[in-house]
Structures are given as C-alpha cells and as structure tokens.
Design an enzyme around this catalytic site. Structure first.
Site, PDB file in Angstrom:
ATOM      1  N   SER A 436    -141.562  57.241 -52.174  1.00  0.00           N
ATOM      2  CA  SER A 436    -141.338  58.229 -53.231  1.00  0.00           C
ATOM      3  C   SER A 436    -142.540  58.299 -54.161  1.00  0.00           C
ATOM      4  O   SER A 436    -143.224  57.306 -54.399  1.00  0.00           O
ATOM      5  CB  SER A 436    -140.089  57.881 -54.030  1.00  0.00           C
ATOM      6  N   ARG A 518    -131.587  52.274 -65.752  1.00  0.00           N
ATOM      7  CA  ARG A 518    -131.490  52.945 -64.456  1.00  0.00           C
ATOM      8  C   ARG A 518    -130.068  52.847 -63.928  1.00  0.00           C
ATOM      9  O   ARG A 518    -129.530  51.749 -63.785  1.00  0.00           O
ATOM     10  CB  ARG A 518    -132.440  52.330 -63.413  1.00  0.00           C
ATOM     11  N   ASP A 602    -135.890  52.219 -44.583  1.00  0.00           N
ATOM     12  CA  ASP A 602    -135.850  51.256 -45.685  1.00  0.00           C
ATOM     13  C   ASP A 602    -134.595  50.400 -45.636  1.00  0.00           C
ATOM     14  O   ASP A 602    -133.493  50.930 -45.489  1.00  0.00           O
ATOM     15  CB  ASP A 602    -135.832  52.008 -47.028  1.00  0.00           C
ATOM     16  N   HIS A 697    -142.426  48.138 -61.144  1.00  0.00           N
ATOM     17  CA  HIS A 697    -141.375  48.119 -62.156  1.00  0.00           C
ATOM     18  C   HIS A 697    -141.943  48.175 -63.557  1.00  0.00           C
ATOM     19  O   HIS A 697    -141.210  48.242 -64.528  1.00  0.00           O
ATOM     20  CB  HIS A 697    -140.499  46.880 -61.990  1.00  0.00           C
TER      21      HIS A 697
HETATM   22  N1  GLN Z   1    -138.570  54.860 -49.791  1.00  0.00           N
HETATM   23  C1  GLN Z   1    -137.938  54.498 -51.003  1.00  0.00           C
HETATM   24  C2  GLN Z   1    -138.804  54.912 -52.180  1.00  0.00           C
HETATM   25  O1  GLN Z   1    -139.975  54.870 -52.066  1.00  0.00           O
HETATM   26  C3  GLN Z   1    -137.668  53.013 -51.087  1.00  0.00           C
HETATM   27  C4  GLN Z   1    -137.034  52.616 -52.379  1.00  0.00           C
HETATM   28  C5  GLN Z   1    -136.495  51.204 -52.439  1.00  0.00           C
HETATM   29  O2  GLN Z   1    -136.868  50.351 -51.713  1.00  0.00           O
HETATM   30  N2  GLN Z   1    -135.617  50.921 -53.342  1.00  0.00           N
HETATM   31  O3  GLN Z   1    -138.331  55.256 -53.216  1.00  0.00           O
END
Ligand code: GLN
Ligand code: ZN
Length: 759
Positions: A436, A518, A602, A697
C-alpha cells in the site's frame, strides 16, 4: 444476588470521537484540553449506558487514550530513558512519544495482544529499573465516575502480566526480578482506590492463559499474597482467551475475593473450578462471548450460571462477558443496512450488556422471569442454524475434494528460482515495498464520494487509475525494482475482500480498535465462502500495463482474512480458512493469466492465530500453512510468490514460515532492531527474505546509513543472495512527505550494498 458485570467497554465512541480528537491533537489542530474533554465525554456516556442497561459492576480505567498497557507503564513510571522524562507524572506528550516516537527517539515496540488483533505497547525494562507512582489515572477515573453518581470497578493490568509481557534489552536480566519494586506502586494505587471508595478492583492477568514456568507461578502466589495483605479492597483476578489449563489451580489458590474465567473459550474449566474453588471465592463467569459478534444462546448460558449458583450460591457468582468488550463493535443499531434476518443473529457490545443483565435477572428470579427473552433467543439460534444463506453444497464439496497435490508447487524452490530469475531480471538486494501507498485525504474522499453515490463508477475508476499511474511513475523514479499498484482501491486489506466474497457481511460502523487511533472494521463471516468474480485483477493488470518492471499482484492471505474477521462459530476455523484459500487460489491463477509475474499473498496475522497453549501450536500451524499453500501453489514455477508478515517474534515459528514455501517473504524486523535475525543462526531459511529495514509505524525518515547497518547485520546470518530490501509493512498510514525520502534512502542503501558486493 448474582450481579451483571462487565470487564471493559470499547473506548472509541459511537462516532469514533476518540480518533477524531486524538488525531486532531497530534496534528496540532486541537488543544490537549479539548482531547481531554472528548475523552471524558466518551467515558461518561459509556458509564451511564452500562448502568442504565443494568450492569452492576461497571468498569472504569478500562478507557485509554492509546493503550492500557502503555497507561500502566505511565502509572508506574516505566518510561525508557530515550524519552528524556524527568517530570513528576507522565504527561500526554511523554505518553504519545512513547507510543509514536519522535524524530530523536524511536517509539516503544508494539505487538499483538494475545491472539487478538489489538496491539499493546510492549513495556521496556532494564536492570536498573525503578518504579514510582507517576499517574493517578485509575483513581482519577474512579472519582470522575463517582461524581456522575456511578460506582465503578476500576480495572488494572496486573503486575505479573505487565512484567511478563514486557521485554528487556539485556537477556541476562528477567523483568520478573522487578516484581517487589513494582508491587510497591500497585499498593499505592490500591490505597488510593480504597480511599476514593472503591469496593472491587479488577486486576487483569491474561498471562494466566499462557503456559507459565515455575518461577512465574511462584511469583503469582507471592504477588497476590502481598497485595491481598496490603488492602481491604476486593480483588477480582481476571484472565481470558483460553482455558486456564494447569494454571486454574493457581488462579483459584490466590488469596483474592474473586476469579474470572473465560467460559466461552474454556467451557470445560467450570466444573473443575466449582470443585476446587475455596469456600468464599466468588467466580466471575465469562459466558457472553467478548470476542465474537453472535447473539448469545441465553438458555445455554443460563444453564452454566445456574450450575454455578447451585454450588456456590448467588452471592458468589458474577455474570460477565468472556473478556473485555473492547474486541467487538459497539452497537448494531448503527447498522442501518443490515437485513432483519442477519440482525437477528448478532449482538455487539451494547447488545451484550443487555444479555448480561437478562442473564443475571434469570439467575436471580428464575427462568420464568426471562421467559420472553429465552424464547426469543431459542428461536433466533434455530433460525440461524437452519438458514439456507449459510450453506452452499458446491463450496462444501470443493473443500472436501482438496488433494495433497494442490498443496505443492510444481518444483522445489531451487528449480523455481532459476525459472524466476530467467523471467524476472533483478539486481542483488532487490528493492520493493509491501503493497500500500499513502491513503491520502483525496483517496479517502474519492472513495467516500463513490460510496455515497456522489461519484459514478467510471469517474472513480479513472481516479484510481490516475493514482496508480502516479505511484508507478514515482516508484520508477525512485528506482525501486519490484513495483506495486498501491492498493488505493482498498479501504482495508481484509474488508476489501470481505466485500467481494460470498459468505461475508460487511458492516457500516462495526469498528474495533486495532492500535492507538487505528480502528478496523472486521467483516463477519456467516456462511460458506465463494468468489463470484475476480477481485483484484483489473488493478494489477492496469499497473503492469504502465511499466516494464514487474508489478506484484497483491492479495490478503486466507489465514489473515479469517483472523481479521469475526468467524462463524458453527464450524471449525480450519474449514472456514480452507474455503477462503480456495477462493484465493482462483484469484492467484487469474493474476498469473493476466500477465503478473509476481503475486504477493500477505499473512501478517499468521502468528496471532497461534493458540495460547504451546501444546496446540502444531495442529494450528499445520492447517494454517496448508491453507497458504492451497491458495498459492496453483501457479507455474516461473511465477514468483511473495508473502508478507509483521509484528515480529517469528523466531519460534520460523520453520512453519519456511514451510509456507513462498519464494520471497518480507517480514517486520526494524522495530525490534533485527531481533528476528537470531532465528537464522540456528535455522537456515531456505528461500528469499526481506527483513524490514524501515519502521513504517513512525513518521521518522530512516537515514540510509541506518538501513545499510541493518542490512549488513542481516547479511551476517543470511546469504546476501537471499536478501531483499523493503520496509516493515505497507505505507498506507503514512504521508508521501515521509514515504518519498524514506524510499529514496532505502534504494540508496541497496545501491551501496551492491557496490560493496562488487568491490
Ligand atoms: N499489503 C498490505 C499493505 O501494504 C500489507 C499490510 C499488512 O501487513 N498489515 O498495506
Ligand atoms: Zn505488515
């Protein structure tokens, strides 16, 4: 009298007021006092609601601006040195610095709260650790409720859970050695609560649901003897999420007034507890599921309560949710779009309060006093069981027909690697991201407009394509090797699939806190799962049409979709997971057919699905890994399968991660300073791997020196040949202003390593 009680209530507010206030405060738009007022309003409304609905023990100090474990660290002054705290009490600024970091000080680690998708801040301890009372939050909140005329039951994170969930940089030093020092602060808090007029105090010790060694058990006995000796308050020790197993006897032997048991996850422990409970111990019976959204079978739950009453008498029984209601959405009255049939199956936090009240009434006044509620509950349970919306014979048949072949790639990794290298041209230390890109205000606004019908589908599609095109160009400019389309079309990595798959229900406002501000909206899996049409192919194909470089197709894995949804409680999780895996398998093959050379699936939630007792791990890991393989193994050798995982602590399941047989995994590592790498000294990871080198984060931009240093450490235990370079996780929560320079630094670091390698 049997009392209706609650262990904790969601703190986000009915319209997510807490998020708005927090984020306003962090961005400087809102003064701290306004945040304080918003928080107070939420607490007040929660207390009133619970009291009105008939809860006798209403919790306080279950509220938190960020996380209750972080609050506990603040309460006892456990502030790591890097936050340069020297005040008397821990103020908001320090609290948020601990949670979110500053440019100078990385944040404290965050990890999953047991097997939930809630994240707590991991306390940090050092040998020279000192504790002192540095926040009176529990006492203040008790008094705040009292001023509203509501007697509450303060909740504290227990001293043992606090220490044992924490970590120390120094392996030789066990946090539990700090127990007595810590108990001195707990004694002060209890004294303050007693003075303020509390009767009961709930002390959460969920660590009791894990396997404990002899030292930890001895420490429990010691700690509660000391606390019970120091206070006249009635202490209720609560644990949840599992049958207490070997720790049941320990819990019942503590010299406290009450013990809470999760009878949803561990129904069988009741009889053992009734036999073993000492003469005046009160039992709190967790009979209403705090982890799921299904309406309680009141007849069955009342049967459990009646059994306890018969043995203990009404004075010694509390009716409770299995755990804090933090883990379920607030109120299904907010779900305007749900049809009546589905609504009749569900209970969110507010509805669960009413269930608790009616159960206590039934236990006190007899079944006749709740005959109407019982009949309604029986009918609802039966309607759900028999509903044709739940059962699809075709899905069940397909799942039953899965063969071992379907769980295996065509060739072993070494051979696949050759085929993939011939097809995908990549340098050493290939760079990529996790999927993302920033979900900017414009992206969210466009989606909201589309949802509200203010934007038609063609214009929304054009908007998303423009975002994808921008992202692809930018990645090329930055010099990344494997690109992503950016996931702009996804509100959330699980909800998106929940909206596209049959058997899922997506709520409008079913928010649950994940961490800090979140929140997630877990879909509800109510029936057999199937994929009526392609879910992601159009976006990935479009992105690939814009560039020569490989685009990774991007899917959420079966375990994660299941884990981050509310699951049906009428069939084993393994079966539900297999149905999701089959739907994803079809999507993977469609991506391959559309020309995508790489597909990422994922599985960030793989670890949180681990059962709490080690004895149950193998069984879970076997089917979880098989589900991943079922989803991923249909492709040809030359199609590269990636997976991604976050939230560290993978050391103890690294062999199962290897058994997933993804060609490449990216895995969170930077927040824990590459602690992950320890596992590779004993275990030779066979495939390719990208330990995260950029902590997403935090808004902090990692300098390229730091990334080079992390990668150098990684190449000491892994082959340089195996290594990928990527962030810890997806970038959707970040802004472009940080993302761009961070990725530029990441690519620069990879180039420096390549140069070193050639030299
Ligand atoms: N592909 C997802 C992203 O990039 C993975 C997010 C995750 O691992 N929580 O947002
Ligand atoms: Zn992640």
């Amino acid at each position: 009298m049997v009392k209706a009680t609650n262990l904790g209530y969601p703190r986000i507010g009915p319209r997510r007021e807490l998020k708005t206030a927090l984020e306003g405060c962090w961005s400087g738009r809102l003064a701290a006092a306004e945040l304080g007022a918003a928080a107070q309003a939420i607490r007040g409304a929660n207390w009133r609601l619970q009291a009105e609905l008939g809860i006798d023990h209403v919790p306080c100090n279950d509220f938190s601006l960020y996380d209750q474990v972080l609050d506990t660290a603040a309460m006892v002054g456990a502030v790591p040195e890097r936050f340069a705290w020297d005040g008397d009490s821990v103020g908001l600024e320090t609290l948020f610095a601990m949670a979110r970091g500053t440019q100078d000080a990385p944040p404290m680690e965050m990890t999953k709260w047991f097997d939930t998708n809630y994240h707590y801040i991991v306390p940090e301890f050092e040998p020279a650790q000192r504790f002192r009372l540095a926040s009176r939050k529990p006492i203040d909140e008790f008094e705040e409720a009292k001023a509203l005329g509501i007697e509450t039951r303060p909740v504290l994170v227990g001293p043992l859970s606090f220490l044992l969930l924490g970590k120390s940089r120094d392996d030789a030093f066990a946090p539990i050695s700090l127990l007595d020092e810590l108990l001195a602060v707990y004694e002060q808090v209890l004294a303050g609560l007693a003075e303020a007029g509390a009767a009961w105090v709930q002390i959460d010790e969920p660590i009791l649901a894990l396997d404990l060694d002899a030292d930890a058990r001895a420490a429990f006995a010691h700690a509660y003897a000391r606390l019970a000796g120091a206070t006249k308050l009635r202490l209720l020790v609560t644990s949840y999420f599992e049958d207490l197993g070997d720790n049941l006897a320990l819990a019942l032997s503590l010299p406290v007034a009450g013990v809470h048991l999760d009878l949803v996850r561990g129904p069988d422990q009741l009889d053992r507890a009734l036999d073993a409970a000492p003469a005046d111990l009160t039992l709190s019976l967790g009979v209403v599921d705090g982890r799921n959204v299904w309406r309680t079978d009141l007849g069955r739950a009342l049967g459990v309560v009646e059994r306890a009453v018969e043995k203990l008498g009404r004075e010694r029984v509390l009716v409770a949710p299995s755990c804090s209601l933090l883990h379920v959405p607030l109120d299904f009255d907010a779900e305007t779009g749900l049809d009546d049939e589905l609504k009749g199956w569900l209970a969110f936090a507010k509805q669960k309060l009413s269930e608790l009240a009616v159960l206590a009434k039934g236990a006190n006044e007899g079944r006749a006093a709740m005959a109407g509620a019982l009949a309604e509950s029986d009918a609802a349970i039966e309607r759900r069981r028999a509903s044709p919306r739940i059962h699809s014979p075709a899905v069940k048949q397909r799942a039953a027909a899965v063969t071992d072949d379907m769980l295996r790639r065509q060739s072993p990794f070494a051979q696949r690697r050759q085929a993939q290298r011939a097809r995908i041209d990549l340098p050493a230390f290939p760079t990529t991201t996790i999927g993302s890109f920033p979900q900017t205000a414009e992206v969210r606004e466009a989606r909201a407009q589309y949802r509200r019908g203010e934007r038609d589908s063609a214009s929304y599609q054009a908007f998303l394509e423009a975002e994808i095109a921008k992202a692809v160009r930018l990645q090329e400019e930055i010099g990344l090797d494997v690109l992503v389309h950016g996931e702009f079309e996804r509100n959330d990595m699980v909800q998106y699939f929940g909206e596209k798959l049959d058997g899922f229900l997506v709520t409008k406002a079913g928010w649950v806190q994940s961490y800090g501000s979140r929140y997630v909206k877990p879909p509800i899996i109510y029936g057999d799962i199937a994929r009526p049409s392609q879910m992601t192919v159009k976006w990935s194909r479009y992105a690939q049409s814009l560039t020569e470089r490989p685009i990774k197709g991007m899917l959420t894995g079966p375990v994660t979709i299941m884990q981050w949804s509310f699951v049906r409680d009428d069939q084993p999780r393994a079966e539900t997971c297999k149905q999701i895996a089959l739907a994803l398998r079809d999507e993977v093959l469609d991506l391959e057919a559309a020309g995508l050379r790489i597909v990422q699936i994922d599985e960030p939630a793989l670890r949180e699905g681990l059962p709490l007792h080690r004895a149950d791990w193998d069984g879970y890991l076997k089917w979880a890994v098989e589900c991943f393989r079922l989803a991923s193994s249909g492709v040809r050798d030359e199609t590269q399968i990636h997976s991604h995982m976050c939230y560290s602590e993978f050391n103890d399941i690294i062999s199962s991660i290897a058994a997933m047989d993804a060609d490449v995994i990216s895995i969170e590592a930077s927040r824990s300073q590459m602690e992950l790498l320890e596992s590779f000294t004993d275990f030779e990871y066979p495939n390719e791997i990208g330990p995260g080198v950029y902590d997403i984060h935090s808004p902090r931009v990692p300098p390229d020196d730091e990334i080079v240093r992390l990668l150098t450490r990684a190449s000491e235990v892994l082959d340089a040949d195996q290594l990928w370079v990527n962030p810890d996780c997806g970038l959707k929560t970040r802004g472009w202003a940080e993302v761009k320079p961070s990725l530029v630094n990441m690519v620069a670091a990879a180039r420096r390593l390549r140069a070193l390698r050639v030299a």
